[in-house]
Design a protein around this motif. Structure first.
Motif, short mmCIF file in Angstrom:
data_model
loop_
_atom_site.label_atom_id
_atom_site.label_comp_id
_atom_site.label_asym_id
_atom_site.label_seq_id
_atom_site.Cartn_x
_atom_site.Cartn_y
_atom_site.Cartn_z
N LEU A 1 85.80 181.97 72.49
CA LEU A 1 84.55 182.69 72.70
C LEU A 1 83.52 182.17 71.70
O LEU A 1 83.69 182.35 70.50
CB LEU A 1 84.73 184.19 72.49
N ASN A 2 82.50 181.53 72.19
CA ASN A 2 81.42 181.00 71.35
C ASN A 2 80.10 181.68 71.69
O ASN A 2 79.95 182.28 72.76
CB ASN A 2 81.28 179.49 71.53
N SER A 3 79.15 181.58 70.78
CA SER A 3 77.81 182.14 70.99
C SER A 3 77.90 183.59 71.46
O SER A 3 77.24 183.99 72.43
CB SER A 3 77.04 181.29 72.01
N LEU A 4 78.69 184.36 70.77
CA LEU A 4 78.95 185.74 71.20
C LEU A 4 77.69 186.59 71.13
O LEU A 4 76.84 186.41 70.24
CB LEU A 4 80.05 186.35 70.36
N LYS A 5 77.62 187.52 72.06
CA LYS A 5 76.49 188.45 72.17
C LYS A 5 77.02 189.87 72.07
O LYS A 5 78.18 190.13 72.40
CB LYS A 5 75.78 188.26 73.52
#
Length: 127
Positions: A83-87
């Motif tokens: 999971l990258n660039s999590l929001k």
């Protein structure tokens, strides 16, 4: 039975990364498609990603495409979700799932396509 155990969840700031793991045991030879779903408080469980037996085919929800990556290592009976660039809207309990049926783009997004489920791991993204 194919018990599934997730790990790797936690608290992370927006823009950060996590790697979830899902280890299978038992009759792992019977598994084909593996997937990830998530459920936020007060919302229905939703599809996140899926991968075929040998990783040739994958599918992603539009909301995570380009940010999340699903993979698997059959020798270790393990599935991963990077999971990258999590929001903050990614905050949810993430569930690992496995199906005996062959990967099909028509069904991998459906909850009832899966035969086995893990207990879930919490991912919390702070703003």
């Amino acid at each position: 039975q194919v018990p599934l155990v997730e790990s790797g969840g936690g608290l992370v700031q927006a823009g950060g990364s996590l790697r979830l793991s899902c280890v299978a045991s038992g009759r792992t030879f019977s598994m084909d498609t593996m997937g990830w779903f998530r459920q936020a408080p007060g919302k229905a469980r939703e599809f996140v990603a899926a991968i075929s037996r040998y990783g040739v085919s994958t599918d992603y929800a539009d909301s995570v495409k380009g940010r999340f990556t699903v993979s698997r290592d059959n020798a270790k009976n393990t599935q991963y979700l990077q999971l990258n660039s999590l929001k903050p809207e990614d905050t949810a309990v993430y569930y690992c799932a496995a199906a005996v049926s062959r990967f099909s783009a028509k069904v991998v997004r459906k909850i009832d396509a899966y035969d086995y489920w893990g207990q879930g791991t919490q991912v919390t993204v702070s703003s």
